[in-house]
Design an enzyme around this catalytic site. Sequence first.
Site, PDB file in Angstrom:
ATOM      1  N   GLU A  47       1.182  -1.483  -0.131  1.00  0.00           N
ATOM      2  CA  GLU A  47      -0.130  -0.319   0.199  1.00  0.00           C
ATOM      3  C   GLU A  47       0.695   1.638   0.216  1.00  0.00           C
ATOM      4  O   GLU A  47       1.852   1.215   0.619  1.00  0.00           O
ATOM      5  CB  GLU A  47      -0.945  -0.044   1.659  1.00  0.00           C
ATOM      6  CG  GLU A  47      -1.697   1.386   1.489  1.00  0.00           C
ATOM      7  CD  GLU A  47      -2.393   1.207   2.497  1.00  0.00           C
ATOM      8  OE1 GLU A  47      -3.390   1.518   3.404  1.00  0.00           O
ATOM      9  OE2 GLU A  47      -1.574   0.607   3.465  1.00  0.00           O
ATOM     10  N   ASN A 110      -7.254   5.596  -1.347  1.00  0.00           N
ATOM     11  CA  ASN A 110      -6.505   5.052  -0.961  1.00  0.00           C
ATOM     12  C   ASN A 110      -6.224   3.895  -2.050  1.00  0.00           C
ATOM     13  O   ASN A 110      -6.902   2.911  -2.159  1.00  0.00           O
ATOM     14  CB  ASN A 110      -6.191   4.685   0.007  1.00  0.00           C
ATOM     15  CG  ASN A 110      -4.705   3.624   0.581  1.00  0.00           C
ATOM     16  OD1 ASN A 110      -4.479   3.158  -0.196  1.00  0.00           O
ATOM     17  ND2 ASN A 110      -5.088   3.326   1.401  1.00  0.00           N
ATOM     18  N   LYS A 127      -9.464   2.014  -1.428  1.00  0.00           N
ATOM     19  CA  LYS A 127     -10.081   1.073  -0.644  1.00  0.00           C
ATOM     20  C   LYS A 127     -11.088   1.031  -0.037  1.00  0.00           C
ATOM     21  O   LYS A 127     -11.684   2.496   0.025  1.00  0.00           O
ATOM     22  CB  LYS A 127      -8.173   1.286   0.809  1.00  0.00           C
ATOM     23  CG  LYS A 127      -9.006   0.860   2.158  1.00  0.00           C
ATOM     24  CD  LYS A 127      -7.279   1.108   2.624  1.00  0.00           C
ATOM     25  CE  LYS A 127      -7.200   0.876   3.166  1.00  0.00           C
ATOM     26  NZ  LYS A 127      -6.209   0.906   4.747  1.00  0.00           N
ATOM     27  N   GLU A 145      -6.078   7.979   8.004  1.00  0.00           N
ATOM     28  CA  GLU A 145      -6.808   8.142   6.623  1.00  0.00           C
ATOM     29  C   GLU A 145      -7.957   8.747   5.932  1.00  0.00           C
ATOM     30  O   GLU A 145      -7.774   9.362   5.338  1.00  0.00           O
ATOM     31  CB  GLU A 145      -6.773   6.362   6.394  1.00  0.00           C
ATOM     32  CG  GLU A 145      -5.597   6.370   6.063  1.00  0.00           C
ATOM     33  CD  GLU A 145      -5.564   5.018   5.521  1.00  0.00           C
ATOM     34  OE1 GLU A 145      -5.722   4.406   4.255  1.00  0.00           O
ATOM     35  OE2 GLU A 145      -4.830   4.012   6.598  1.00  0.00           O
ATOM     36  N   CYS A 171      -4.634  -3.094   3.224  1.00  0.00           N
ATOM     37  CA  CYS A 171      -4.157  -2.992   4.280  1.00  0.00           C
ATOM     38  C   CYS A 171      -5.372  -3.360   5.517  1.00  0.00           C
ATOM     39  O   CYS A 171      -5.560  -4.650   5.247  1.00  0.00           O
ATOM     40  CB  CYS A 171      -4.280  -1.461   4.866  1.00  0.00           C
ATOM     41  SG  CYS A 171      -2.875  -1.118   6.123  1.00  0.00           S
ATOM     42  N   ASN A 196       0.726  -1.288   4.935  1.00  0.00           N
ATOM     43  CA  ASN A 196       1.636  -0.695   5.844  1.00  0.00           C
ATOM     44  C   ASN A 196       0.949  -0.646   7.639  1.00  0.00           C
ATOM     45  O   ASN A 196      -0.236   0.007   7.395  1.00  0.00           O
ATOM     46  CB  ASN A 196       1.359   0.937   5.291  1.00  0.00           C
ATOM     47  CG  ASN A 196       2.558   1.471   4.352  1.00  0.00           C
ATOM     48  OD1 ASN A 196       3.315   1.475   3.888  1.00  0.00           O
ATOM     49  ND2 ASN A 196       1.654   0.655   3.197  1.00  0.00           N
TER      50      ASN A 196
END
Length: 303
Positions: A47, A110, A127, A145, A171, A196
């Site tokens: 990611e 993302n 994502k 995020e 993730c 991550n």
Amino acid sequence: MTRRIGLAACQMGPVQSGTSRAEVVGRLIAMLERAAAGGAALAVFPELAFSTFFPRSEIADETLLDSFYEDGFPNVETAPLLYAARRLNIGFAIGFAELIRDGGEARRFNSMALVDRSGTLRGLYRKIHVPGSEAPEPGVTVHLERRYFAPGDLGFPVFDLDGVRVGLALCNDRRWPETYRMLCLNGAEVVLIGYNTPLYLDEAPALAHLRMFHNHLPMQAGAYQNTLWVAAAAKAGLEDGQALIGGSCIIAPSGEMAALAISLQDEVIVHCADLDLIAACRRVNFDFARYRRPDQYRRIAEA
């Protein structure tokens, strides 16, 4: 004839702030070369692979923030990676921060791109399970995020890559059972995941010893319960002062760990995945067409 595909998980060591795209892309190409030399036909990178994990920081400067995003993929800076894929005859998936400018509005996701062995972009995933918060919270590891990314709007697409059905996830997606179930129901045989993940969480020190266990547990369960091959690539090591866990892996549809990274640096693990094992595992326990009864689930819920 047995169907097989060489899978590679390309773990990255830390990418510190200020590292140029050119330097990062050079590292990625070197790993892609190792993956191809090891017999892989399809690789996965982490990611947000092109930069440090910037959501760990508050960024007020809009110009600085935009520098972490790609305003298109591929672009001039990232195209050499696609040229390398064509030269090496290997496909890959890679996570990146996506910026879309629509009139005066900026949309940020993302995202993960899927590239085939000819170096052609074949698919995109955004994502869905975006964690963290929009502002720092007292006593909680900073993870912003939700400040920098909107939840994905593309669902869980599955792409045909040289006759192999491939799904993507990022993730926090890996912790949710619906990720694997939706990808499986959409026909996936292989799921590629980039992540991550911090080694420590300020809000949960008592669970620190379980971080790697909780990293692998949902991926192994998702692979087993949905009869999928899973290849997952991490960012690892001490990045801008935050320790990341690593633990990149390739998991069989039996739930077994087929390959596991052993370092916190750039590392490539490869496994020749037997795609026929999917059918064997499905016959044993998870023949969805035969055993899955959503009509009965609804009746119970409505009772």
